[in-house]
Design a protein around this motif. Structure first.
Motif, mmCIF file in Angstrom:
data_model
loop_
_atom_site.group_PDB
_atom_site.id
_atom_site.type_symbol
_atom_site.label_atom_id
_atom_site.label_comp_id
_atom_site.label_asym_id
_atom_site.label_seq_id
_atom_site.Cartn_x
_atom_site.Cartn_y
_atom_site.Cartn_z
ATOM 1 N N GLN A 101 37.781 49.427 45.292
ATOM 2 C CA GLN A 101 38.458 48.510 45.694
ATOM 3 C C GLN A 101 37.571 47.366 46.591
ATOM 4 O OE1 GLN A 101 41.470 49.189 48.776
ATOM 5 N NE2 GLN A 101 43.041 50.118 47.352
ATOM 6 N N LEU A 102 36.346 48.308 47.113
ATOM 7 C CA LEU A 102 35.588 47.055 47.611
ATOM 8 C C LEU A 102 34.427 46.689 47.188
ATOM 9 C CD1 LEU A 102 33.966 46.590 49.998
ATOM 10 C CD2 LEU A 102 32.385 49.010 50.208
ATOM 11 N N MET A 103 34.256 47.216 45.781
ATOM 12 C CA MET A 103 33.374 46.102 43.892
ATOM 13 C C MET A 103 34.197 45.729 43.917
ATOM 14 S SD MET A 103 30.396 48.205 45.376
ATOM 15 C CE MET A 103 29.583 47.170 43.915
ATOM 16 N N ALA A 104 35.281 45.974 43.470
ATOM 17 C CA ALA A 104 36.847 44.886 42.904
ATOM 18 C C ALA A 104 35.957 43.728 43.450
ATOM 19 C CB ALA A 104 37.402 45.382 42.658
ATOM 20 N N ALA A 105 36.437 43.614 44.906
ATOM 21 C CA ALA A 105 36.629 42.560 46.345
ATOM 22 C C ALA A 105 34.869 41.538 46.291
ATOM 23 C CB ALA A 105 37.452 43.389 47.445
ATOM 24 N N ARG A 106 34.487 43.048 46.433
ATOM 25 C CA ARG A 106 32.915 41.808 46.162
ATOM 26 C C ARG A 106 32.498 41.132 44.516
ATOM 27 N NH1 ARG A 106 29.215 46.196 49.714
ATOM 28 N NH2 ARG A 106 29.652 46.019 50.646
ATOM 29 N N GLN A 107 32.813 41.297 43.610
ATOM 30 C CA GLN A 107 32.859 41.239 42.637
ATOM 31 C C GLN A 107 33.255 39.703 42.841
ATOM 32 O OE1 GLN A 107 33.528 43.667 40.258
ATOM 33 N NE2 GLN A 107 31.873 45.192 39.689
ATOM 34 N N ARG A 108 34.938 39.804 42.724
ATOM 35 C CA ARG A 108 35.629 38.732 43.143
ATOM 36 C C ARG A 108 34.917 37.879 44.081
ATOM 37 N NH1 ARG A 108 39.626 42.104 43.425
ATOM 38 N NH2 ARG A 108 39.799 41.823 45.567
ATOM 39 N N ALA A 109 34.322 37.843 45.213
ATOM 40 C CA ALA A 109 33.645 37.009 46.294
ATOM 41 C C ALA A 109 32.597 36.208 45.088
ATOM 42 C CB ALA A 109 33.309 37.858 47.105
ATOM 43 N N ALA A 110 32.098 37.168 44.361
ATOM 44 C CA ALA A 110 30.556 36.901 43.725
ATOM 45 C C ALA A 110 30.887 36.197 43.026
ATOM 46 C CB ALA A 110 29.741 38.285 43.148
ATOM 47 N N ALA A 111 31.961 36.003 42.020
ATOM 48 C CA ALA A 111 32.301 35.591 40.683
ATOM 49 C C ALA A 111 33.153 33.381 41.702
ATOM 50 C CB ALA A 111 33.270 36.114 40.475
ATOM 51 N N GLU A 112 33.917 33.724 42.625
ATOM 52 C CA GLU A 112 33.995 32.832 43.399
ATOM 53 C C GLU A 112 33.364 31.803 43.767
ATOM 54 O OE1 GLU A 112 36.628 33.711 46.404
ATOM 55 O OE2 GLU A 112 38.355 34.318 45.117
#
Length: 137
Positions: free
Chosen positions: A110-121
């Motif tokens: 979950q943490l990695m997915a949230a970080r990837q979403r933030a990086a993509a945004e």
């Protein structure tokens, strides 16, 4: 520990409910305090005191003897206690693999997915500045 510190207390508690957590007691009841944050100019300059941050800490001991410690930023004593419980359980031969598999690994995903979403945004807002060099001069 970083995964647990970045997770929500409710998420940790919900995942621990799926395990048969053994008897345990508080060695140190959850308490709040302050830590000094230090910084360096330019990352490698002389250190200086940046300010203070609120932290919560707790310690638990399993009935089988393993002890765990938990620290988290903020004033969430229950989260610190849950982190300490996970720390103690990971050290146990009987519960270590189950805690890693059922609590920590899903929270890490979950943490990695949230970080990837933030990086993509963040990447979507990137602006490339192009400077044209004129042939004069």
């Amino acid at each position: 520990m970083a995964v647990l510190a970045n997770a929500e207390a409710g998420e940790i508690a919900a995942r621990l409910r799926n395990l048969s957590v053994p008897a345990h007691r508080d060695l140190r009841a959850p308490e709040n305090g302050l830590v000094m944050l230090r910084g360096r100019v330019g990352g490698d300059g002389a250190p200086f005191n940046l300010g203070e941050a609120t932290v919560s800490r707790a310690a638990v001991r399993l009935e089988s003897g393993e002890g765990g410690f938990g620290y988290t930023l903020g004033r969430d004593g229950e989260k610190a206690r849950l982190i300490a419980l996970c720390d103690a359980l990971v050290q146990s031969r009987d519960f270590g693999s189950a805690v890693e598999r059922d609590v920590i690994a899903p929270l890490r995903e979950q943490l990695m997915a949230a970080r990837q979403r933030a990086a993509a945004e963040t990447a979507a807002t990137k602006v490339d500045f192009y400077t044209m060099v004129r042939g004069e001069g």
